[in-house]
Design a protein around this motif. Structure first.
Motif, short mmCIF file in Angstrom:
data_model
loop_
_atom_site.label_atom_id
_atom_site.label_comp_id
_atom_site.label_asym_id
_atom_site.label_seq_id
_atom_site.Cartn_x
_atom_site.Cartn_y
_atom_site.Cartn_z
N LYS A 52 45.40 -6.30 49.07
CA LYS A 52 45.53 -5.33 48.54
C LYS A 52 43.86 -4.16 48.40
CE LYS A 52 48.86 -7.53 45.36
NZ LYS A 52 48.81 -8.58 43.68
N LYS A 53 43.30 -5.73 48.63
CA LYS A 53 41.62 -4.88 48.80
C LYS A 53 41.03 -5.78 50.14
CE LYS A 53 37.83 -3.27 46.56
NZ LYS A 53 36.99 -3.52 44.98
N VAL A 54 39.95 -5.02 50.82
CA VAL A 54 39.52 -6.20 52.02
C VAL A 54 38.07 -6.24 50.83
CG1 VAL A 54 38.16 -5.83 53.48
CG2 VAL A 54 40.37 -5.25 53.98
N GLN A 55 37.88 -7.63 50.21
CA GLN A 55 36.47 -8.03 50.00
C GLN A 55 35.56 -7.88 50.35
OE1 GLN A 55 36.91 -8.72 45.72
NE2 GLN A 55 38.11 -7.62 46.92
N PHE A 56 35.63 -7.91 51.89
CA PHE A 56 34.50 -8.28 52.64
C PHE A 56 34.66 -9.29 54.03
CE2 PHE A 56 34.56 -13.42 51.18
CZ PHE A 56 34.64 -13.13 52.94
N ILE A 57 33.88 -7.96 54.65
CA ILE A 57 33.63 -8.37 56.39
C ILE A 57 32.71 -9.23 57.19
CG2 ILE A 57 34.24 -6.91 58.63
CD1 ILE A 57 36.44 -5.34 57.08
N GLY A 58 32.83 -10.60 58.33
CA GLY A 58 32.34 -10.83 58.88
C GLY A 58 32.26 -11.19 59.66
#
Length: 480
Positions: free
Chosen positions: A412-418
């Motif tokens: 639904k939503k991307v919270q972080f990318i790492g």
């Protein structure tokens, strides 16, 4: 090495026993379906639980290929031994059961009426394989006799698909047992056993897969190189032999399943087409052949599937991998080194493994770290992050190590990318950050406000503008 770890699993069994002891009315017995991969320690856990409980127990181990008649006789013999000195001893002396109802009734007669006890039926899938009527007989005797006594019945098996099917709606024993899947030791438990620091405990997990038989051979405080040197000193050590024995028993050399496993674990093929080409030899395996093999390997928890996590569905862009890290390590680095060990050249085997270790570890650690973050999150800082995965496009360029999101398989939503960097001495710095910034923009759902995070074995360089980071110590705390 003494029995170590498994406190959570022993606690689950103790809870079942406690409910038997405190039952005020109605059926008092409880049944547990204990399933897990071969050599994960199911029988050892059950025996340890029996020993610690101090209760009367009846333990029966099925033997593959033995006739149903002989199995029933052996079960009655186990019941007779347990009943020595009780009124049931005379009753069981002349019992020669003609079917499983008779054998299981004999077992029930040996179980105490008023004192808690434990009954273990080990390798249940082999009993079902020999006589499909076993399930119905077990249901009948459980309902009419065993469940009325204060007994904990443990049904143990390594064929996971068969053990899971015991609990499906159309099967006789449905609804009568609680499932308990025994997994390998966690990195946290391995650290407890080996007394290694957090980073090295993760290495030990990658090499041993958390299988107790192998972990017990790791001397406390020994480095990876010292452990490998000892394990490669002769060809019958658990590190070398366990995977070979498992594959030999479950997947004969001539089977397509074995070649598919080797294509994924030994050659690093991840895509359907790559696996088909590698496993098929001169001609790729047809889809109609490969698809059911991959499905079967997933049901047995040998192979698992990863899908890219983002706000855009991409269900056909799958990556396949060997589920347990020990088998993956064995296929990629140990199997090809065994001939050297057999010739007394463990030194050369060690040299070859260490030469490939760092690059292999870089990929192998990624799913382990994602699993750790699934235990850690959500937390106060990331209260809505309930899905952890990676992302890649059809060309696998770029590949994103970490995506934290709300919801899956479509976020639904991307919270972080790492990014994950698992080097011994190289910290995550501005160069790695620049690579992450460049790649992150390709992930559907990324915006300029999406936080960027990192996991680094060696730490983070000061001044690197990431939002959050996790160290080996942070990750291993997930299993505490």
């Amino acid at each position: 090495m003494d029995f170590a770890g498994r406190s959570r699993d022993l606690g689950h069994l103790a809870n079942q026993l406690s409910q038997i002891r405190t039952s005020a009315s109605g059926p008092r017995g409880r049944a547990v379906v204990l399933l897990g991969r071969r050599r994960v320690g199911k029988s050892r856990l059950a025996q340890e639980f029996v020993d610690r409980s101090g209760l009367q127990s009846i333990v029966f181990q099925a033997t593959r290929g033995r006739s149903a008649t002989m199995e029933r006789d052996q079960l009655v013999s186990a019941a007779r031994s347990a009943a020595q000195g009780t009124p049931a001893e005379d009753l069981l002396r002349e019992v020669r059961p003609l079917d499983w109802v008779g054998a299981l009734n004999a077992l029930a007669s040996a179980v105490p009426d008023n004192e808690p006890s434990i009954v273990i039926l080990d390798e249940v899938p082999w009993l079902i394989e020999q006589d499909p009527g076993f399930e119905g007989a077990l249901q009948t005797v459980w309902d009419r006799a065993l469940s009325l006594k204060p007994v904990l019945l443990l049904l143990i098996g390594s064929n996971i698909s068969v053990m899971e099917s015991l609990q499906t709606y159309e099967r006789p024993f449905f609804g009568r047992a609680v499932p308990m899947r025994l997994k390998p030791l966690t990195p946290g438990e391995i650290q407890e056993v080996t007394q290694l620091d957090a980073a090295d405990a993760f290495d030990a997990f990658l090499v041993t897969g958390g299988f107790p038989e192998i972990v017990r051979t790791w001397q406390r405080g020994a480095s990876l190189e010292e452990f490998l040197e000892e394990s490669l000193s002769q060809p019958l050590t658990p590190l070398l032999a366990s995977a070979a024995l498992t594959l030999m028993g479950e997947f004969p050399d001539s089977s397509h399943a074995r070649t598919v496993i080797e294509a994924i674990g030994g050659y690093g093929e991840r895509t359907f087409s790559g696996i088909a080409g590698r496993a098929g030899g001169p001609q790729a395996l047809p889809s109609g052949t490969l698809t059911p093999i991959l499905r079967m390997l997933q049901e047995r928890h040998v192979v698992t599937v990863d899908q890219p996590l983002s706000q855009k569905p991409d269900t056909k862009n799958k990556h396949y991998r060997i589920e347990d890290t020990y088998l993956r390590f064995w296929l990629a680095l140990i199997e090809q080194a065994i001939p050297y060990v057999e010739r007394g050249r463990g030194d050369e085997a060690l040299r070859q493994i260490l030469r490939s270790w760092t690059s292999w570890r870089g990929y192998a650690i990624e799913p382990v770290i994602r699993e750790a973050l699934r235990w850690i999150l959500p937390n106060d800082r990331w209260p809505d992050t309930n899905a952890i995965g990676g992302w890649w496009n059809r060309q696998n360029n770029p590949e994103i190590d970490l995506v934290g999101a709300t919801g899956e398989p479509v976020a639904k939503k991307v919270q972080f990318i790492g990014s994950i960097k698992w080097y011994d001495n190289r910290r995550f710095g501005k160069h790695e950050y620049a690579e992450l910034v460049s790649s992150a923009a390709a992930v559907p759902g990324y915006t300029d406000d999406t936080p960027l995070v990192a996991v680094s074995r060696a730490g983070i360089e000061p001044g690197t503008p990431i939002t959050a980071s996790w160290s080996p110590e942070d990750l291993i705390a997930a299993w505490r």
